[in-house]
Each structure stands twice: as C-alpha cells, then as structure tokens.
Design an enzyme around this catalytic site. Structure first.
Site, PDB file in Angstrom:
ATOM      1  N   TRP A 325      63.639  27.059  35.888  1.00  0.00           N
ATOM      2  CA  TRP A 325      64.635  28.134  35.746  1.00  0.00           C
ATOM      3  C   TRP A 325      63.927  29.489  35.601  1.00  0.00           C
ATOM      4  CZ3 TRP A 325      65.618  31.889  32.111  1.00  0.00           C
ATOM      5  CH2 TRP A 325      66.849  32.538  32.181  1.00  0.00           C
ATOM      6  N   HIS A 326      62.812  29.473  34.868  1.00  0.00           N
ATOM      7  CA  HIS A 326      62.090  30.725  34.633  1.00  0.00           C
ATOM      8  C   HIS A 326      61.419  31.254  35.899  1.00  0.00           C
ATOM      9  CE1 HIS A 326      62.592  30.017  30.324  1.00  0.00           C
ATOM     10  NE2 HIS A 326      62.271  31.280  30.168  1.00  0.00           N
ATOM     11  N   GLY A 327      60.963  30.362  36.751  1.00  0.00           N
ATOM     12  CA  GLY A 327      60.284  30.866  37.943  1.00  0.00           C
ATOM     13  C   GLY A 327      60.042  29.781  38.958  1.00  0.00           C
ATOM     14  N   TYR A 503      63.728  36.652  36.484  1.00  0.00           N
ATOM     15  CA  TYR A 503      64.351  35.321  36.381  1.00  0.00           C
ATOM     16  C   TYR A 503      65.812  35.366  36.799  1.00  0.00           C
ATOM     17  CZ  TYR A 503      60.229  35.270  33.579  1.00  0.00           C
ATOM     18  OH  TYR A 503      58.954  35.455  33.131  1.00  0.00           O
TER      19      TYR A 503
END
Lengths: 503, 361
Positions: A325-327, A503
């Site tokens: 989700w972050h990257g 993000y």
C-alpha cells in the site's frame, strides 16, 4: 494544493467563511465543492477519478441496501472493490507488475506480449491509496451491516471529497464521518482555537523538524556507500523521525482543519516513540491504516484465533500488504514484511516462552530491571532496522535521475547500507554528514527534536490543543507567539512536498 | 466574532512583525549572502584604499580584474585604485541597492563608480526563497523592480509573475521567513566565512577558472554546477554559435532611433546624479555575454552621457569575447577572456580619465 502552501492559506479562510455563511443545510455541498476544488488543484483530471469512485460506491451502497439477498450484496461489493482496486492497480501498481513479469520472463528467456510499457509515464493521482481505502471501507461496512447506506448523493460526495483527509489521511470511516456531515455546524470559537492550534503544531512538525531532517536523510542515502556503523543508525533514526514528523504533522493539519469546521476526525498517531513493543507501536503509528488493515484484512484472515502458524502468516501477510500500500516497489514491501516478521517472532515469543516462564523469578527479575524506556528503545531499534529499507527506492530514483549514465539498482544501495550497519566500531562520514549544513542547522535540529519529545512526554495521550487551551491566557499567548515565531523563522519553506504524498 | 478573530490574528502578526523589524534594523542588508558579506566587510575595513568600485553581477565579478586596470592607468599617471564589489546573481536592480549601501560607507577617496548595464530585473526562479536572494530586497529595490518590469515587452503573465516574486522576496526579507538559521549564522559565524570570495589579490575579482579548482562554494563531494556549465559550453557548439549570432544581430540592427526603456534610463540617471552630487564620476559598462537581449540593453546604454560609457560587448569589434578559447560557459568569460576585457576597459578609460587628471592642479 499542499497544506503548507500559500494557496492553502488563501483557500482555507475563504472556504471556512463560505462554509459557515451558507444555510446549514447546504454545508455538506460546500464541503463537496471545496473537496473537488482542493483535489482539482493538483490536476483537474484527478477529479474524474474522485467522481468515478464516488458514483461507484454510492450506487453499490444503495444497491446493497436495497436487497436482502447475500449473493446480490456480494455482487455489488465485488463491483465496488473491483472499481476501487482497479483504479488503484491501474495508476499505482500496473507498472510494478509489468516490470516484475518482464524481469521474470526475461530470466526464463520468454518474450512478454505487452510491447511498450506506455503506462509507466502515467501520473499517480495524489493520495489515490487514501481515497480508495476510505471509500472501500464504506461499501464493506454497508455489506457487513455496520453502516447504513447513504441515501443522498450530495452527502456521500462530501464524504469522499472531505478535503482535510482526502489526500493524506487519516483514512476516515463512514460510520464516523457521515453522521457528522449530516449535522448542521455553526461557528464555534472553541473549535477554531483548538483547530488552529493543532494546525500550527502540525505545521511546526512538518516545516521545522521534518523538512530540516530531510537535509540529513537525503545526504545520508546519497552517500550510502560511505556511511557505516553509528552513522547509519543515526541516519535511520533521523529518517524514522522525519517520516513521523512529516506524516503526523500532516495529520495534525487535517485534524485541525476539520475541527475548525466542527468535525472530529480520528487520531492518526499517538506518540509512537513511546511504545513498549512492536504491536504497541503499530497501534500508535498511522492508526487509521493499521486499524483499516486489522478490521478488513487481519480479522478476515482469522486474526489471533487461528493456529500459531496461521497467525504468523496472517501477521506477516498483513504487514506485506501494508508495505505494498505504501509503495509499488520491493524495498517498501520487504521493509514492512520485515516488521511483520519481527511482530510474528514477538508473538511466538510471548505465546510460547513468556507464557511458560512468566511465573518464574527469572521473568520477574527481567521485568524489574528492564524498564519501559528500555522496551521503547528496543522497539525503535527494530523499526529503524526495518525502515532503513523504506527509503531505498526513492534514494535509487534520486540517484538515477542525477546520474542517468550510471544507474544503480535498489539492491546495490541496500546491500552496503545493511552491511555497514553492523560495523558498530565505526562511524564513517559522521562529522561530514552532521556538519554539512553547518553547526547552527544541526544545533537547531537537535533543539527542536528535544522540544518535540519533551512536549510529547508532558502531554501524554491528551490532545496537545486541549492541554494548551486549558492554561491561563498569558501562558497560551506565549505559546502562540513562540509557535508562530518558530514556524515563520525556523521553517524550511523550499522543500514543499509531503513524504506521504507519493502513497 | 469575525472582528474579534481578526483583532487577535492582527495582534499575533503584529508581534511577529515587530520582532522581525527589530531584527531587520540590527542586521546589514547582506546578512544572507556570504559572498557579499565578505566583499562588503572587506570594503568597509579598507574603503579608503580604493578610489574606484565596480558594481554589478557575475559578469563583473568574474570578468573585471582591478589589478590590470589599476596598473594600466597608474602607468599613465592616473591615480586609480579599484575594488570589485560585484556579486553573482545580481541584476540591474540589485546593483542599485548595492550602490546605495556602498555609498553609505565612508570613503572620502571614492572618485569612480562603474555600473553595469547587463540585465533586466528578471532572475532564475530557482533563486527564490534562498537567503542570498531574499536579503537583497528592500522596499526601494522592490519599487525599482516594479517600476521597470511592467515596461518590458514580455507577456503579461511573465511580468506579473516576476512582480509577484519581487514582492514575495521583500515580504520574506521583512519577516525573515525561514531564515533564522542564516541570520544566526551571520551573527555568530560571520568571521569564519570563506575569504576566497575576495579573489587571489583580495580585490574582489575571482574568475570561474579559479573557483573550479577551489570549490568552497559547493559541497566538495558533488560535481558542481560550474563544471557542468563548462562541459555543456564546450560540447554544445550549436548553442554557442546561436547565442553569438543573436548578440551580433542585436548590434547590427541597433539604430539611434531605437527607444530606450525609460524606467531603466531613469534609474541609471538617478544613480548618475546621486553620485555626481557626491563628487563621484559614474561609468556605465556594457559587458559581453549578457543573458538579456542586447536590443533592450543597447538603447539604454546609448542614452547615457557620452563621457560615461564603456562598451566591451560588440562581437564585431571584440570577436574574441565570444570565442570558445576565451569563454568559461555560455554567459561568462574565462580568466583569459577576463584579462582581455579588463585591458580593453583600461584602454577605453584612459582617454576618459586623462583630461580630468591632467587638468587637476
């Protein structure tokens, strides 16, 4: 429009004036319009995505509400998830997936039918992960019966386009936000005081601490080959602190902005540097995401009720999802998976060893001589170790952009960083690194970090604005003046991108 | 309620403004620029040694060698002791601020001032929000910029943008927005600033060739912009030729009938008259390799008094200034070029100064 931009400082008072000036029953429409303007200020095309998500989830919610049949509800939930995750995948992950397939097939000497990755030039809509997750939580909640479906489109549009949280969180839940949007909000001076102070505190963390830390973090990663031992540990600490101040600063701005409008948004950080263990850290860091993943993924997988091996898998899997989700890059995924592994080890340790030795004198002695602060230090050290990888991908991008003739892979950066991390008898490049911006910048940075920790220790789990506003007038005004002077004089205003915007 | 909020916000802003103004009045105008600090502080301490000062930006800082001009003129019996106070990045407007501030420094020997006509008040937007840029702007410089920019021929958007930049820079300077570290550095570490900015002969001249080998301005581990610009200049012959042909075209097309920018002329003449009142003679220099189009600069330059003009820019007369052997990058000469230009300036100065000098009792 960034929260620390001149654009926002003009937008906010005008918006507030309109919000309180219109008849109360139209307030939610002003909120929706403001949200579209806010989001459109990044790029007008982004509003099409926002509108698509809004229409899709509104219809899905209504249709699920209109039927009692589980199969039909499931169908609408699936549609909602497909659209939300499809948008997320299209803009954020398609290039990552394509690259991986290409690499994998390349290893096997097989051609890939997608000729040119035309999509790798697409701009990722700002905060698309936040938008989709917030909207997705609504349809899941409607499906589960936790939330009633919103019947009026204008209110739902105000929910998805609620600008204080729409691009950088907190990922607010419909059950908390929608009822508040239905209420009429009249201007409240106390809300204004609390909101503005909270915004000031957030801005202080962002521009005075986080953006100043960025000087050092960027430099440390740019010299990944030269740093070693304690320099790397200190650099990792600076990075963790930078992300914390940057992101929690943004959350404070969002919470404060919402408070001025009379709306309470969930807290996103609760002094994570004071956590006693990894699980505790996770309940204090990016709370809106960790609770989202807990509610919609971890519990779905069975949480702690399964067998040990399954629990271990659940924990690691959820953290890997969190990383993704972050990257859309492997360093990020691996970084969070490492955190997941550490949490799984802790779970096994607690479940097997601690449970067995708890009644013994050894454990009591250990508990006695290993105080809370030591737990916090160990927790932070584990996070530092894992989060060192968090920033590797962006370091790789920066290095390759600066020196396209000599590209490096992320593994070429990560390997020396981790290799040198364990040379604890060294601190290569420490003096050059710390002093490259001069002793005064370093002194200012250290001073404000100390201020941050002292303030957090003094306020505890109370809200800072409530602590300050409870004091007498002279004290309050002194704080206002000092805070404003610090932001104006010591803020870094030429580094205007929020770390979490990617993000 | 709104009144009460505005009143309280006003009090807060007022307190910050008062504190900022107190700070502003205790600091010299060059607080944010280490180069200018070193150069001005040196001039303050040694002002009476000099009777001539060169103002301007990098085209003067990097091109005018006072030692060459001094020795040439001294050999001809003219008492000429000059100092180069120019600083990188200064446009037409900033050099006027420098002039105002320089004239405040007591120097009974000061006889000659050189003002550069080399730019309009546009600048690299990358300079915005840097202490170096912000510290140069006060109410007067902002007024000057705003009086020139609307009269330029660029599109309205560009002009509005630069007007906004100047106003913002001034506001940033008043409130010192984000610049307390630089202010503290000036207060506590001024004496440790690198004196290499003064050049090898401590006369304020420092060509890029020297700086390339002694990079005190940039981080030592990084490839510098200076070197990059040199590499690009040496390798890009097309751009080199096109810039030179543009300059040549401006000179060829210039006629006496070309109208000079009135605001720029007014500003130059104000400086000229101000100096004249103080018994100081002003020379206006048209340097080579300016970024600004010479079709704007030439009419302004020719509107100046005849005995106050030094022209070293025409590629037809001075082709070497535009030759690759004498250039450092697209807009600057190397040391060889700087020596040539300084000799030429001395040659042009000689007849302008001799009658005045010889007629003196």
């Amino acid at each position: 429009m960034l929260f620390n931009s001149l654009h926002f400082f003009l937008f906010f008072p005008v918006f507030c004036y309109l919000y309180f000036a219109v008849p109360r029953r139209f307030q939610h429409m002003v909120l929706a319009a403001g949200g579209y303007y806010f989001y459109g200020s990044f790029s007008p095309y982004f509003t099409i995505i926002l509108l698509t998500i809004t229409c899709n989830d509104f219809i899905a919610g209504k249709m699920m509400d209109a039927t009692d049949k589980i199969s039909q509800k499931k169908r609408w939930l699936f549609l909602s998830m497909a659209v939300n995750l499809g948008i997320l995948f299209t803009f954020k992950y398609i290039d990552f997936v394509d690259n991986n397939i290409r690499d994998l097939l390349g290893l096997l000497h097989i051609g890939w039918f997608v000729p040119e990755p035309w999509f790798n030039t697409w701009v990722v809509p700002v905060g698309v992960s936040f938008l989709t997750f917030q909207s997705l939580s609504y349809t899941i909640d409607v499906y589960k019966g936790v939330t009633k479906a919103e019947q009026r489109f204008s209110y739902f549009a105000a929910f998805t386009a609620f600008w204080p949280v729409m691009v950088n969180g907190p990922i607010e839940r419909a059950r908390n936000l929608l009822p508040q949007l239905h209420k009429e909000h009249s201007f409240d001076y106390s809300n204004l005081q609390q909101g503005l102070f909270r915004m000031g505190w957030g801005l202080f963390k962002k521009v005075v601490i986080a953006d100043r830390l960025a000087f050092y973090v960027n430099d440390m990663y740019a010299h990944y080959n030269e740093v070693s031992g304690w320099t790397t540990w200190l650099g990792a600490f600076f990075f963790l602190l930078q992300v914390y101040c940057d992101f929690s600063g943004y959350s404070d701005l969002a919470l404060g902005g919402a408070k001025v409008l009379g709306i309470d948004v969930m807290e996103n950080f609760r002094r994570p540097f004071f956590s006693k263990n990894l699980a505790d850290f996770w309940t204090r860091w990016h709370i809106s995401l960790s609770t989202w993943l807990t509610d919609y993924v971890f519990f779905y997988l069975g949480a702690y009720k399964a067998k040990s091996a399954k629990v271990v898998f659940n924990v690691i899997f959820v953290l890997a999802i969190c990383g993704l989700w972050h990257g859309a890059n492997w360093p990020m995924v691996i970084s969070f998976t490492m955190v997941g592994c550490a949490m799984a080890i802790r779970y096994l340790w607690q479940n097997n060893v601690v449970r067995a030795i708890r009644p013994s004198n050894t454990y009591k002695l250990f508990d006695k001589y290993f105080p809370d602060w030591a737990h916090s230090v160990v927790t932070i050290l584990i996070f530092l170790f894992c989060f060192l990888l968090f920033r590797v991908y962006s370091a790789q991008m920066a290095l390759n952009a600066a020196h396209p003739e000599n590209p490096v892979s992320w593994t070429a950066i990560a390997a020396p960083l981790y290799g040198n991390l364990f040379k604890l008898h060294t601190a290569n490049y420490l003096t050059e690194w710390l002093l490259h911006k001069g002793t005064i910048q370093l002194g200012i940075l250290v001073f404000f970090i100390v201020v941050l920790f002292v303030v957090e220790a003094l306020t505890g789990d109370r809200k800072i604005e409530q602590v300050v506003l409870a004091k007498n007038r002279n004290f309050r005004w002194s704080i206002y003046i000092v805070l404003l002077a610090c932001i104006v004089w010591f803020g870094v205003f030429n580094n205007t991108t929020f770390v979490y915007f990617q993000y | 309620m709104i009144k009460q909020i505005l009143y309280k916000a006003g009090i807060l802003a007022g307190i910050i403004l008062i504190l900022s103004l107190v700070m502003k009045f205790t600091l010299p105008f060059y607080w944010g620029d280490s180069t200018q600090t070193v150069k001005f502080e040196h001039y303050k301490k040694n002002s009476e040694q000099y009777n001539a000062v060169y103002m301007g930006g990098s085209l003067e800082y990097r091109h005018i060698d006072p030692s060459i001009i001094d020795s040439t003129l001294q050999k001809n019996g003219i008492d000429f002791r000059s100092y180069n106070i120019a600083v990188d990045g200064h446009t037409f407007v900033e050099q006027m601020t420098d002039l105002d501030e320089m004239l405040k420094i007591r120097n009974p020997n000061l006889k000659y001032v050189f003002i550069s006509i080399s730019s309009e008040p546009y600048f690299f937007p990358a300079n915005l929000h840097t202490s170096k840029w912000v510290c140069w702007h006060n109410a007067t410089s902002t007024y000057r910029a705003l009086s020139i920019i609307p009269t330029l021929e660029d599109d309205l958007k560009t002009r509005l943008k630069f007007c906004y930049f100047y106003v913002m820079s001034w506001v940033e300077n008043i409130l010192k927005i984000g610049f307390m570290p630089e202010v503290m550095q000036f207060i506590f570490q001024k004496d440790t600033y690198e004196t290499g900015y003064l050049g090898n002969k401590k006369d304020g001249f420092y060509p890029y060739d020297y700086e390339e080998h002694r990079m005190f301005m940039e981080y030592q581990w990084e490839d510098t912009l200076i070197r990059q610009s040199k590499r690009e200049y040496e390798s890009n012959a097309v751009k080199r030729d096109s810039l030179t042909s543009e300059v040549r075209k401006s000179f060829e097309q210039y006629t006496d009938k070309d109208e000079a920018n009135a605001a720029m002329v007014k500003l130059c003449m104000e400086a000229y008259n101000k100096c004249k009142k103080m018994g100081i003679r002003v020379f206006f220099v048209l340097p080579p390799r300016a970024r600004t189009n010479y079709s704007l600069l030439l009419p302004v330059f020719h509107a100046m008094p005849d005995d106050a003009k030094i022209e070293v820019a025409d590629p037809r007369k001075y082709p070497k200034y535009y030759a690759v052997d004498y250039g450092y990058n697209f807009h600057h000469l190397n040391y060889r070029g700087a020596k040539l230009q300084s000799h030429e300036m001395a040659r042009q100065l000689l007849p302008l100064l001799q009658p005045a000098e010889t007629s003196a009792p």
